[in-house]
Design a protein around this motif. Sequence first.
Motif, PDB file in Angstrom:
ATOM      1  N   LEU A 130       0.805  -1.292   0.172  1.00  0.00           N
ATOM      2  CA  LEU A 130       0.095   0.017  -0.141  1.00  0.00           C
ATOM      3  C   LEU A 130       0.875   1.364   0.086  1.00  0.00           C
ATOM      4  N   SER A 131       1.918   1.153   0.683  1.00  0.00           N
ATOM      5  CA  SER A 131       2.980   2.389   0.908  1.00  0.00           C
ATOM      6  C   SER A 131       3.509   2.844  -0.515  1.00  0.00           C
ATOM      7  N   ALA A 134       0.674   3.772  -2.776  1.00  0.00           N
ATOM      8  CA  ALA A 134       0.521   5.328  -2.558  1.00  0.00           C
ATOM      9  C   ALA A 134       1.586   6.137  -3.300  1.00  0.00           C
TER      10      ALA A 134
END
Length: 140
Positions: A130-131, A134
């Motif tokens: 997810l990081s 993003a």
Amino acid sequence: LFMGDTINRCKYNCIMAEGISPKMSAKVFMARGEFENELKQVLGDIYLAEDIGADDIIVMGRQGLLCAGPNVQHLEPLVIYYTSLMCKEVFVQNYFTRTFILNDTLKKIRALVEQHQTDPENVKRIRLALSEAAGDIIHL
């Protein structure tokens, strides 16, 4: 946008020359011979080759164009506009390719989220993925 591979990104080449040696008709460049193969390395698949007047020629490929002849200077503004448009098309293609890759990444993350109970290590993987996703979204 290029996923760290900017050296191999798609480019659009614009070549303006005072002539080609040996001088020949545009039809020769579409005849699947050695001259087409030479230009294909720079322009990509050639889809158009036209004589412009008696001395000038234009050859267009998927990755660039060649204008050659003693009178092509008067075509320069039009060629620049066309090249600018083609560069924007290349960018949009790369952008949408990147968004499709990001979409696939998010689908994989979703699958990990749905299976987080079966493997506790998935939580770390989910956070990391997810990081990274993003960060990619921010860059896009």
